[in-house]
Design a protein around this motif. Structure first.
Motif, short mmCIF file in Angstrom:
data_model
loop_
_atom_site.label_atom_id
_atom_site.label_comp_id
_atom_site.label_asym_id
_atom_site.label_seq_id
_atom_site.Cartn_x
_atom_site.Cartn_y
_atom_site.Cartn_z
N LEU A 186 -8.91 29.85 0.17
CA LEU A 186 -10.52 30.05 -0.05
C LEU A 186 -11.21 30.15 1.40
O LEU A 186 -11.57 29.04 2.22
N SER A 187 -11.62 31.44 1.06
CA SER A 187 -13.10 31.91 2.52
C SER A 187 -13.88 30.27 2.90
O SER A 187 -14.40 30.34 3.41
N SER A 188 -14.61 29.66 1.41
CA SER A 188 -15.62 29.08 1.44
C SER A 188 -15.10 27.87 0.51
O SER A 188 -15.27 28.26 -0.72
N PRO A 189 -15.67 26.49 1.24
CA PRO A 189 -15.57 25.60 -0.20
C PRO A 189 -16.05 26.10 -0.50
O PRO A 189 -16.03 25.16 -1.99
N GLY A 190 -18.10 26.56 -0.82
CA GLY A 190 -18.83 26.23 -1.70
C GLY A 190 -19.00 24.54 -2.45
O GLY A 190 -18.80 24.18 -1.44
N ILE A 191 -19.28 24.80 -3.47
CA ILE A 191 -19.64 23.18 -3.88
C ILE A 191 -18.62 22.99 -5.27
O ILE A 191 -18.51 23.62 -5.76
#
Length: 878
Positions: free
Chosen positions: A55-60
């Protein structure tokens, strides 16, 4: 020796085991780092160590405590991963084919409102979704199903795609658009080892011809998958590929045309290669024509589906002869979109016998002008009555990608509705080049002239406050004419259109300088922001002598909402009414587009109904606000020669001033009404989720009755004090209009009214109020009242309530059989000589123009009787 053989066997089968591990499915529960068991399978959190993805970005990570629905995946829908910027899920997979399923369940989390979520989705280089809104998509699906007569109301959504992967990895990218955010609740990646599709497919209307679809280079989206004649098949019952099969009854044009049959014994596949195409459960039930003795050859079974225009489609039909054990006993034709796909179709012959599962694919192109796909099975005309039967066991519809795109984007078509070909594109480029070359000849000669023109323009135009520049949006619409100066030196534009479309001297607004705007907003201080839209932000500002104003500033780097912005300028420049928000002026400097409105101290009606800490409104206040909004809308519909349709009536567009006087706002989507010789305006569907007129949505035909429908939703919102769409509620309560309408039709609206009103309203007034709202929400516009009729009845409801208040206060009943009775902002006169059989009219003198307007009062079901009319002026009336 035995040990040696054992070692050899282990070595031999070790690679096979690794291959199986690589072809295991990815079952991802987004928004968590833990695992859960759902539908008998283990779902892994997208941040769990054993997820085997990147996953390139953990986000929210978002979560909700409840899921209100009947989906198998309810547990998965309690968590989601939100992204404020583009993010990738990367799966390591073997080269080949796979199913990709994306699960969505919209729930609000902290300051992220799913109703405004909008995003794109890519899978490797294939675009799957564009400017996608999950709540809107769910609403469209539910509206479509309800238009077919289904009572289903889904709260979640699953999108399924069949993809080819040749790079060893599948990258699923979520990209927010329009300054919004993206989200996903769960992801499935199911490797497919069997061949589900073939390139060579029969062409509809091709008289037996086939088409080579080159499916290896195209993506496929599942649009529909139906178990015809049987019950719903859950993913757990299709364990090879875990597919969901709906029932077909809701999609049938006439359900009486076919009856269900079943045979659950001895059904086998006609070919071993078909074992993964569909589970045997699909072939154990079917739908056959009810009257197989009919001699009318046009009689058939029909299914209707909404599809995206200008795409290629594969229609897959599943057959299994469950009754006849000989050929030529059931022969029929297959029609797709009213063209023959097959004739002399005998399932027994095609499948190779009775109880043999068989499928057939057909290819068809849906043109840019069509968004419907019909599947019809009917009699073969060459046979007599004995051969007029037809049968179908299952049905699937797949959309094929075009130029790397599966997302429906209507803007990519030309004005003629056809896709621009490569040759046409090259020809256009050629002509553009030629034209540019010719134009360049004149450039040098024109530079000298332009130089002097610019000098003259600079001298006479913008350097001083006395000569402000022309503002493009206003000048485009011709709403700014001459300029004049008042006694205080303020600049105003005059010469705009009056209500009848003729030229009249009407104040449009002051031309503010950018310095004045910056001073009013403290240099656009973020703490003064009171609203945000696609155009930009709205600030609370202080102008001139301490006057408060709402200042709307278009975002300088975005053209989103430019058309709506210009439309609002045009409308507000020619509309003046106490119950419409007024425009004070505008600013045009430094390429800014800024509008200045009167400030509405009490904000939106919605804020006073729910979602804030504001004290609840009384029943009388709610009635007066609804009446004020109705007056504003009635003025829009009748004030101009052709009328104006607001097209976005909702509680957030009804603003309240310091005295709680209601004013309708936001005219960015407004449309001029139809000409005298037309009944409607044909236009693209626009509006707000939950308030949209279903007839307008289905037919793209806009009328004033579309505003009436939206206002009916507002009425129910005012009495129930809850959002029009709330996905967190049980599915039969998600849509306020549907839920409230069911209670109102049972005459039990009081059971769902705002608890804050309990004991503080007149039951008779609530009853009449509910009747008005119910009539506004009639399925067909012709059965809805006009806004003027709605206004009259709301006035009557208010009188009933005020009489009840006086009665409760112990006031003596006084006779009001006088000539005139003051009602709100209108003066009502009764002619005592009118007989019971004559029409009952009142004279309305508005505060805006002073001209009398005599109107017949129409009841909700017809003309109001004399007894009911007399209640308007009865001794206990207002």
């Amino acid at each position: 020796m035995g040990i040696l053989v054992l070692i050899c066997l282990v070595s031999l089968f070790a690679p096979v085991k690794n291959v199986e591990a690589e072809t295991n499915p990815f079952l991802i529960d987004c928004g968590t780092n833990s695992s859960t068991n759902v539908d008998g399978r283990k779902w892994v959190g997208d941040l769990a160590p054993d997820s085997n993805l990147t996953l390139s970005s953990p986000g929210i990570a978002a979560s909700t405590s409840t899921f209100n629905g009947d989906s198998t995946y309810g547990t998965l829908y309690k968590t989601a991963r939100l992204f404020n910027e583009a993010a990738n899920y990367t799966f390591k997979v073997d080269s080949g084919n796979c199913y990709l399923r994306l699960h969505f369940y919209p729930f609000s989390f902290e300051n992220h409102d799913v109703n405004v979520s909008q995003f794109d989705v890519m899978a490797n280089s294939l675009k799957l979704l564009s400017e996608f809104s999950v709540p809107v998509e769910i609403s469209r699906k539910n509206s479509y199903m309800q238009s077919l007569g289904s009572n289903s109301s889904e709260s979640s959504l699953m999108k399924e795609y069949f993809l080819g992967v040749d790079s060893g990895q599948l990258v699923v990218k979520f990209m927010p658009t329009g300054g919004s955010f993206a989200f996903v609740n769960a992801i499935e990646v199911i490797p497919v080892t069997s061949q589900l599709f073939v390139d060579t497919v029969s062409k509809v209307g091709g008289n037996g011809a086939t088409s080579d679809l080159n499916l290896g280079a195209r993506g496929i989206e599942t649009m529909y998958r139906l178990n015809v004649g049987g019950s719903e098949i859950e993913p757990t019952q299709d364990q090879d590929l875990w597919r969901m099969w709906e029932t077909d009854i809701s999609y049938m044009f006439a359900s009486v045309a076919g009856s269900s049959i079943n045979n659950q014994s001895n059904v086998t596949y006609s070919s071993a290669n078909d074992s993964s195409v569909a589970p045997l459960l699909v072939y154990e039930t079917a739908r056959a024509m009810i009257n197989n003795e009919v001699l009318e050859k046009r009689f058939n079974m029909s299914w209707k589906f909404n599809v995206d225009p200008n795409f290629d489609y594969i229609v897959r039909l599943h057959f299994c002869e469950l009754v006849f054990d000989k050929p030529n006993q059931r022969t029929f034709r297959i029609y797709i979109n009213n063209r023959t796909a097959a004739e002399n179709f005998d399932v027994f012959v095609r499948a190779g016998g009775m109880n043999k599962a068989y499928h057939k694919d057909y290819f068809d192109l849906v043109s840019p002008q069509i968004d419907t796909l019909w599947i019809q099975l009917g009699p073969e005309t060459m046979y007599g009555a004995a051969g007029t039967d037809a049968l179908l066991n299952g049905l699937e519809i797949f959309k094929l990608s075009r130029s790397g795109n599966l997302a429906y984007v209507s803007e990519r078509f030309g004005s003629s509705g056809t896709e621009v070909s490569a040759r046409t594109f090259r020809n256009r480029i050629l002509w553009i080049g030629i034209a540019a070359g010719i134009a360049s000849i004149f450039i040098l000669a024109a530079l000298f002239t332009i130089f002097f023109c610019l000098r003259k323009r600079r001298k006479n135009a913008c350097p001083t406050k006395e000569n402000p520049p022309g503002w493009r949006p206003l000048s485009l619409h011709g709403t700014v004419g001459k300029s004049t100066t008042n006694a205080r030196g303020s600049k105003f534009s005059v010469g705009s259109l009056n209500l009848n479309g003729s030229l009249a001297l009407v104040r449009v607004g002051k031309r503010f300088t950018i310095a004045e705007i910056r001073a009013a907003t403290k240099n656009f201080d973020e703490s003064l922001v009171i609203g945000v839209g696609g155009f930009g932000k709205v600030y609370k500002g202080e102008i001139e002598d301490g006057t408060l104003a709402a200042i709307k500033r278009a975002h300088p780097q975005s053209e989103q909402g430019l058309t709506e912005f210009e439309t609002e300028i045009e409308m507000l420049s020619k509309l003046r009414h106490r119950h419409l928000v007024s425009m004070i002026g505008f600013c045009e400097e430094n390429n800014e587009m800024i509008l200045v409105y009167e400030y509405m101290a009490n904000g939106t009606l919605r804020n006073h109904l729910f979602g804030s800490e504001l004290p609840p409104l009384t029943w009388k206040q709610r009635l007066e606000i609804c009446i004020g909004a109705a007056r504003g809308l009635h003025y829009l519909h009748t004030g101009a020669e052709r009328g104006i349709i607001h097209r976005d009536v909702k509680t957030t567009n009804i603003l309240l001033d310091e005295n709680f006087v209601a004013k309708v706002a936001d005219f960015g989507l407004s449309k001029t009404g139809p000409a005298l010789d037309h009944t409607h305006v044909s236009t693209a569907v626009k509006g707000s989720f939950g308030y949209l007129d279903p007839e307008y949505f289905r037919r793209q035909k806009l009328t004033e009755k579309s505003d009436v429908y939206s206002f009916g939703v507002v009425l129910f919102e005012a009495v129930c004090a809850r959002p029009v769409i709330n996905p967190s509620l049980p599915k039969d309560q998600i849509n306020l209009a549907e839920w409230a309408l069911r209670w109102q039709r049972q005459r039990s609206l009081d059971a769902i009214t705002d608890r804050c009103l309990e004991g503080n309203y007149c039951s008779d007034s609530l009853k009449k109020f509910g009747e008005i709202a119910e009539k506004c929400l009639a399925d067909e516009g012709k059965n809805r009242p006009t806004m003027g009729e709605v206004l009259w009845h709301l006035e009557y409801v208010l009188q009933l309530h005020e009489a009840w208040l006086r009665s409760n206060a112990g006031e003596e009943s006084s006779s009001l059989v006088a000539e005139n009775v003051e009602v709100g902002d209108t003066e009502v006169s009764q002619n005592p000589s009118v007989s019971q059989d004559e029409e009952h009219c009142i004279e309305l003198r508005t505060e805006d123009d002073g001209e009398p307007l005599t109107r017949q009062i129409s009841g909700l079901g017809g003309t109001v009787g004399f007894d009911e009319f007399s209640q308007l002026v009865n001794p206990q009336g207002r």
